[in-house]
Scaffold this active site. Structure first.
Site, PDB file in Angstrom:
ATOM      1  N   ASP A 173       0.864  -1.187   0.000  1.00  0.00           N
ATOM      2  CA  ASP A 173       0.000   0.000   0.000  1.00  0.00           C
ATOM      3  C   ASP A 173       0.898   1.233   0.000  1.00  0.00           C
ATOM      4  O   ASP A 173       2.033   1.179   0.458  1.00  0.00           O
ATOM      5  CB  ASP A 173      -0.902   0.019   1.241  1.00  0.00           C
ATOM      6  CG  ASP A 173      -2.160   0.844   1.012  1.00  0.00           C
ATOM      7  OD1 ASP A 173      -3.247   0.253   0.840  1.00  0.00           O
ATOM      8  OD2 ASP A 173      -2.066   2.099   1.000  1.00  0.00           O
ATOM      9  N   ASP A 179       4.219   3.138  -3.776  1.00  0.00           N
ATOM     10  CA  ASP A 179       3.193   3.781  -4.592  1.00  0.00           C
ATOM     11  C   ASP A 179       3.053   2.977  -5.886  1.00  0.00           C
ATOM     12  O   ASP A 179       3.955   2.974  -6.731  1.00  0.00           O
ATOM     13  CB  ASP A 179       3.608   5.232  -4.890  1.00  0.00           C
ATOM     14  CG  ASP A 179       2.552   5.961  -5.700  1.00  0.00           C
ATOM     15  OD1 ASP A 179       1.669   5.300  -6.295  1.00  0.00           O
ATOM     16  OD2 ASP A 179       2.606   7.207  -5.750  1.00  0.00           O
ATOM     17  N   SER A 205     -16.213  -2.157 -10.115  1.00  0.00           N
ATOM     18  CA  SER A 205     -17.289  -1.602  -9.279  1.00  0.00           C
ATOM     19  C   SER A 205     -18.597  -1.526 -10.057  1.00  0.00           C
ATOM     20  O   SER A 205     -18.595  -1.401 -11.295  1.00  0.00           O
ATOM     21  CB  SER A 205     -16.876  -0.190  -8.858  1.00  0.00           C
ATOM     22  OG  SER A 205     -17.986   0.530  -8.404  1.00  0.00           O
ATOM     23  N   TYR A 250     -14.645   7.854 -11.661  1.00  0.00           N
ATOM     24  CA  TYR A 250     -14.439   6.550 -11.014  1.00  0.00           C
ATOM     25  C   TYR A 250     -14.929   5.373 -11.874  1.00  0.00           C
ATOM     26  O   TYR A 250     -14.224   4.369 -12.053  1.00  0.00           O
ATOM     27  CB  TYR A 250     -15.171   6.584  -9.670  1.00  0.00           C
ATOM     28  CG  TYR A 250     -15.038   5.350  -8.830  1.00  0.00           C
ATOM     29  CD1 TYR A 250     -13.830   5.027  -8.215  1.00  0.00           C
ATOM     30  CD2 TYR A 250     -16.126   4.509  -8.629  1.00  0.00           C
ATOM     31  CE1 TYR A 250     -13.721   3.888  -7.423  1.00  0.00           C
ATOM     32  CE2 TYR A 250     -16.021   3.376  -7.838  1.00  0.00           C
ATOM     33  CZ  TYR A 250     -14.818   3.071  -7.237  1.00  0.00           C
ATOM     34  OH  TYR A 250     -14.711   1.945  -6.452  1.00  0.00           O
ATOM     35  N   LYS A 304     -18.337   5.070   3.403  1.00  0.00           N
ATOM     36  CA  LYS A 304     -19.550   4.834   2.624  1.00  0.00           C
ATOM     37  C   LYS A 304     -20.758   4.812   3.549  1.00  0.00           C
ATOM     38  O   LYS A 304     -20.627   4.824   4.778  1.00  0.00           O
ATOM     39  CB  LYS A 304     -19.407   3.521   1.870  1.00  0.00           C
ATOM     40  CG  LYS A 304     -18.240   3.587   0.900  1.00  0.00           C
ATOM     41  CD  LYS A 304     -18.308   2.486  -0.087  1.00  0.00           C
ATOM     42  CE  LYS A 304     -17.621   2.936  -1.356  1.00  0.00           C
ATOM     43  NZ  LYS A 304     -18.042   2.163  -2.498  1.00  0.00           N
ATOM     44  N   ALA A 305     -21.942   4.721   2.928  1.00  0.00           N
ATOM     45  CA  ALA A 305     -23.190   4.924   3.686  1.00  0.00           C
ATOM     46  C   ALA A 305     -23.326   4.064   4.954  1.00  0.00           C
ATOM     47  O   ALA A 305     -23.646   4.610   6.017  1.00  0.00           O
ATOM     48  CB  ALA A 305     -24.387   4.721   2.762  1.00  0.00           C
ATOM     49  N   LYS A 359     -23.028   8.189  12.603  1.00  0.00           N
ATOM     50  CA  LYS A 359     -23.917   9.314  12.945  1.00  0.00           C
ATOM     51  C   LYS A 359     -24.862   8.948  14.092  1.00  0.00           C
ATOM     52  O   LYS A 359     -25.168   9.782  14.939  1.00  0.00           O
ATOM     53  CB  LYS A 359     -24.709   9.748  11.714  1.00  0.00           C
ATOM     54  CG  LYS A 359     -23.857  10.499  10.693  1.00  0.00           C
ATOM     55  CD  LYS A 359     -24.668  10.854   9.458  1.00  0.00           C
ATOM     56  CE  LYS A 359     -23.819  11.510   8.391  1.00  0.00           C
ATOM     57  NZ  LYS A 359     -24.599  11.912   7.213  1.00  0.00           N
ATOM     58  N   ARG A 367     -29.769   1.125  -7.185  1.00  0.00           N
ATOM     59  CA  ARG A 367     -28.792   0.195  -7.763  1.00  0.00           C
ATOM     60  C   ARG A 367     -28.857  -1.124  -6.997  1.00  0.00           C
ATOM     61  O   ARG A 367     -28.840  -1.137  -5.783  1.00  0.00           O
ATOM     62  CB  ARG A 367     -27.385   0.788  -7.655  1.00  0.00           C
ATOM     63  CG  ARG A 367     -26.303  -0.146  -8.149  1.00  0.00           C
ATOM     64  CD  ARG A 367     -24.929   0.454  -7.980  1.00  0.00           C
ATOM     65  NE  ARG A 367     -24.694   1.544  -8.901  1.00  0.00           N
ATOM     66  CZ  ARG A 367     -23.802   2.507  -8.690  1.00  0.00           C
ATOM     67  NH1 ARG A 367     -23.104   2.527  -7.581  1.00  0.00           N
ATOM     68  NH2 ARG A 367     -23.624   3.461  -9.582  1.00  0.00           N
TER      69      ARG A 367
HETATM   70  P1  NAD Z   1      -9.735   1.524   0.599  1.00  0.00           P
HETATM   71  O1  NAD Z   1      -9.626   2.987   0.301  1.00  0.00           O
HETATM   72  O2  NAD Z   1      -9.992   1.111   1.998  1.00  0.00           O
HETATM   73  O3  NAD Z   1      -8.433   0.770   0.082  1.00  0.00           O
HETATM   74  C1  NAD Z   1      -7.743   1.139  -1.080  1.00  0.00           C
HETATM   75  C2  NAD Z   1      -6.273   1.214  -0.717  1.00  0.00           C
HETATM   76  O4  NAD Z   1      -5.532   1.510  -1.897  1.00  0.00           O
HETATM   77  C3  NAD Z   1      -5.957   2.332   0.297  1.00  0.00           C
HETATM   78  O5  NAD Z   1      -5.362   1.786   1.448  1.00  0.00           O
HETATM   79  C4  NAD Z   1      -5.007   3.246  -0.450  1.00  0.00           C
HETATM   80  O6  NAD Z   1      -3.989   3.793   0.372  1.00  0.00           O
HETATM   81  C5  NAD Z   1      -4.440   2.300  -1.479  1.00  0.00           C
HETATM   82  N1  NAD Z   1      -3.875   3.029  -2.623  1.00  0.00           N
HETATM   83  C6  NAD Z   1      -4.409   4.082  -3.284  1.00  0.00           C
HETATM   84  N2  NAD Z   1      -3.565   4.500  -4.221  1.00  0.00           N
HETATM   85  C7  NAD Z   1      -2.477   3.695  -4.155  1.00  0.00           C
HETATM   86  C8  NAD Z   1      -1.267   3.654  -4.860  1.00  0.00           C
HETATM   87  N3  NAD Z   1      -0.980   4.539  -5.826  1.00  0.00           N
HETATM   88  N4  NAD Z   1      -0.352   2.707  -4.525  1.00  0.00           N
HETATM   89  C9  NAD Z   1      -0.613   1.819  -3.513  1.00  0.00           C
HETATM   90  N5  NAD Z   1      -1.750   1.831  -2.812  1.00  0.00           N
HETATM   91  C10 NAD Z   1      -2.674   2.750  -3.132  1.00  0.00           C
HETATM   92  O7  NAD Z   1     -10.870   0.967  -0.382  1.00  0.00           O
HETATM   93  P2  NAD Z   1     -11.570  -0.460  -0.417  1.00  0.00           P
HETATM   94  O8  NAD Z   1     -12.968  -0.267  -0.013  1.00  0.00           O
HETATM   95  O9  NAD Z   1     -10.741  -1.470   0.269  1.00  0.00           O
HETATM   96  O10 NAD Z   1     -11.552  -0.746  -1.988  1.00  0.00           O
HETATM   97  C11 NAD Z   1     -10.688  -1.689  -2.602  1.00  0.00           C
HETATM   98  C12 NAD Z   1     -11.023  -1.796  -4.081  1.00  0.00           C
HETATM   99  O11 NAD Z   1     -12.390  -2.193  -4.246  1.00  0.00           O
HETATM  100  C13 NAD Z   1     -10.876  -0.504  -4.883  1.00  0.00           C
HETATM  101  O12 NAD Z   1     -10.420  -0.809  -6.172  1.00  0.00           O
HETATM  102  C14 NAD Z   1     -12.290   0.016  -4.962  1.00  0.00           C
HETATM  103  O13 NAD Z   1     -12.474   0.858  -6.082  1.00  0.00           O
HETATM  104  C15 NAD Z   1     -13.058  -1.278  -5.091  1.00  0.00           C
HETATM  105  N6  NAD Z   1     -14.467  -1.138  -4.684  1.00  0.00           N
HETATM  106  C16 NAD Z   1     -14.781  -0.969  -3.374  1.00  0.00           C
HETATM  107  C17 NAD Z   1     -16.112  -0.852  -3.009  1.00  0.00           C
HETATM  108  C18 NAD Z   1     -16.517  -0.666  -1.572  1.00  0.00           C
HETATM  109  O14 NAD Z   1     -17.734  -0.593  -1.308  1.00  0.00           O
HETATM  110  N7  NAD Z   1     -15.627  -0.599  -0.609  1.00  0.00           N
HETATM  111  C19 NAD Z   1     -17.125  -0.889  -3.988  1.00  0.00           C
HETATM  112  C20 NAD Z   1     -16.751  -1.050  -5.306  1.00  0.00           C
HETATM  113  C21 NAD Z   1     -15.419  -1.201  -5.651  1.00  0.00           C
END
Ligand code: NAD
Length: 343
Positions: free
Chosen positions: A44, A64, A128, A159, A202-203, A210, A298
């Site tokens: 991460d 990164d 997503s 997104y 998220k929600a 809240k 959705r």
């Molecule tokens: P999150 O924000 O908790 O985790 C994402 C992680 O990616 C973060 O820790 C962030 O620091 C890391 N990150 C961002 N940019 C980076 C980079 N350049 N290099 C290395 N790390 C990086 O989000 P999540 O809920 O765990 O989501 C994980 C995946 O699932 C994502 O691709 C998200 O789009 C997808 N997703 C999540 C949901 C949801 O409801 N949580 C819904 C649809 C899709």
């Protein structure tokens, strides 16, 4: 129904997980570790002390992944690569920061190439439901979205388009280059050890927080974004990690985007009812019509996942939300006491 062809790697395989400092990536590292995998590399860009969870015995790197060389380093010797890294958040974040969301295309672009160069056997991408055509989501009494509804494309600006393009990368790495790729379109994932405050939550987490705040501060009202009639489905984190594993290892699903979500459709008002019931509170709702609220409705059509895997995410929302509420409540009191928490 014929059993799906599911191929598990041997327990010595090196599993690489991008975004493992976040919610789903962290849960996935724990899931594979508990399943007995000995070699897991978690990555991460967040500094290690800020990771939501760190699993003992898992190699953790702060890199990164939008940088090509870092991706090569991350994927060295990988057998399987899971890309959960993205700059994302709830509606408030993705409506406001479209450039950041689009820039996540760099992560997948470099990670999939690095996985391919490393000779990885399988590559997973977290897409997503925001990839779906928004025109089909204008009514709260929505017809559930099936996989073919992504095209003709009219994804969520920023997104959603990033997800669609990255899905296409995954498909072409299979068609042109023969690397097995898997693509799951997540529908709202929630659970303990996720973001619960700070603007990216998220929600479900926001509403639990809240209710907890209102109780703690003796307030009788709760702010709701939108008019509360918007509908969604919410998938509990344990269903998500199990689904990722099943989808990635099913050869019938190579390079095939598939819904990974609950089909239990609820309105935001109902979500508030549940959180209030769990917290033992009854609050007056103040609807904020100027706040981001996303599409009107959705839901996940689970026909395909049931057909192919004989399974669908099935944790009842009431059950998953009670666990999430309890975890956020503990985070809230810990933070008040000055202890370190996940945000
Ligand atoms: P999150 O924000 O908790 O985790 C994402 C992680 O990616 C973060 O820790 C962030 O620091 C890391 N990150 C961002 N940019 C980076 C980079 N350049 N290099 C290395 N790390 C990086 O989000 P999540 O809920 O765990 O989501 C994980 C995946 O699932 C994502 O691709 C998200 O789009 C997808 N997703 C999540 C949901 C949801 O409801 N949580 C819904 C649809 C899709």
């Amino acid at each position: 129904m014929a059993a799906p062809q599911v191929n598990q790697p041997n327990p010595d395989a090196l599993i690489v997980i991008g975004g493992a400092g976040g919610f789903i990536g962290g849960a996935l590292a724990r899931y594979f570790h508990e399943k007995g995998f000995q070699r897991i590399r978690a990555i991460d860009k967040k500094p290690l002390p800020e990771w939501y969870q760190r699993v003992p015995g898992v190699e953790c790197l702060c890199l990164d992944l939008s940088e090509e060389l870092n991706c090569r380093h991350a994927c060295e010797d990988a057998t399987e690569v899971y890309n959960l890294a993205a700059d994302m958040g709830g509606m408030g974040f993705i409506e406001r920061f479209r450039v950041e969301c689009l820039r996540s295309v760099l992560i997948n672009t470099h990670m999939i190439e690095a996985a391919y160069r490393a000779g990885a056997e399988r590559y997973f991408f977290s897409s997503s439901a925001c990839a779906y055509n928004t025109e089909l989501q204008k009514d709260p009494n929505v017809r559930a979205l099936k996989e073919s509804d992504a095209y003709p494309a009219m994804a969520e600006r920023g997104y959603g388009w990033e997800k669609l393009v990255s899905e296409m990368f995954c498909q072409e790495y299979w068609y042109e280059r023969g690397m097995k790729t898997a693509i799951a379109r997540f529908h709202n994932v929630y659970g303990p050890l996720g973001t619960w405050d700070g603007g990216r939550e998220k929600a479900p987490a926001a509403i639990c927080r809240k209710v907890i705040e209102a109780k703690d501060q003796g307030r009788e009202t709760i702010d709701i974004w939108g008019d509360g009639t918007q509908t969604r489905s919410f998938m509990y984190i344990d269903d998500c990690t199990r689904g990722i594993d099943m989808i990635t290892h099913c050869d019938d699903l190579i390079a095939t985007p598939i819904n990974l979500g609950s089909s239990e459709l609820v309105s935001i008002n109902h979500l508030v009812d549940l959180a209030e019931e769990i917290g033992g509170a009854k609050l007056r709702r103040e609807y904020q019509l100027d706040k981001p609220q996303g599409v009107a409705g959705r839901n996940s059509d689970n026909t395909m996942i049931k057909q192919v895997l004989g399974w669908e995410p099935d944790t009842p929302l009431r059950e998953g939300l009670a666990k999430t509420y309890a975890w956020i409540e503990k985070q809230y009191t810990d933070r008040k006491a000055g202890k370190r928490t996940v945000i």
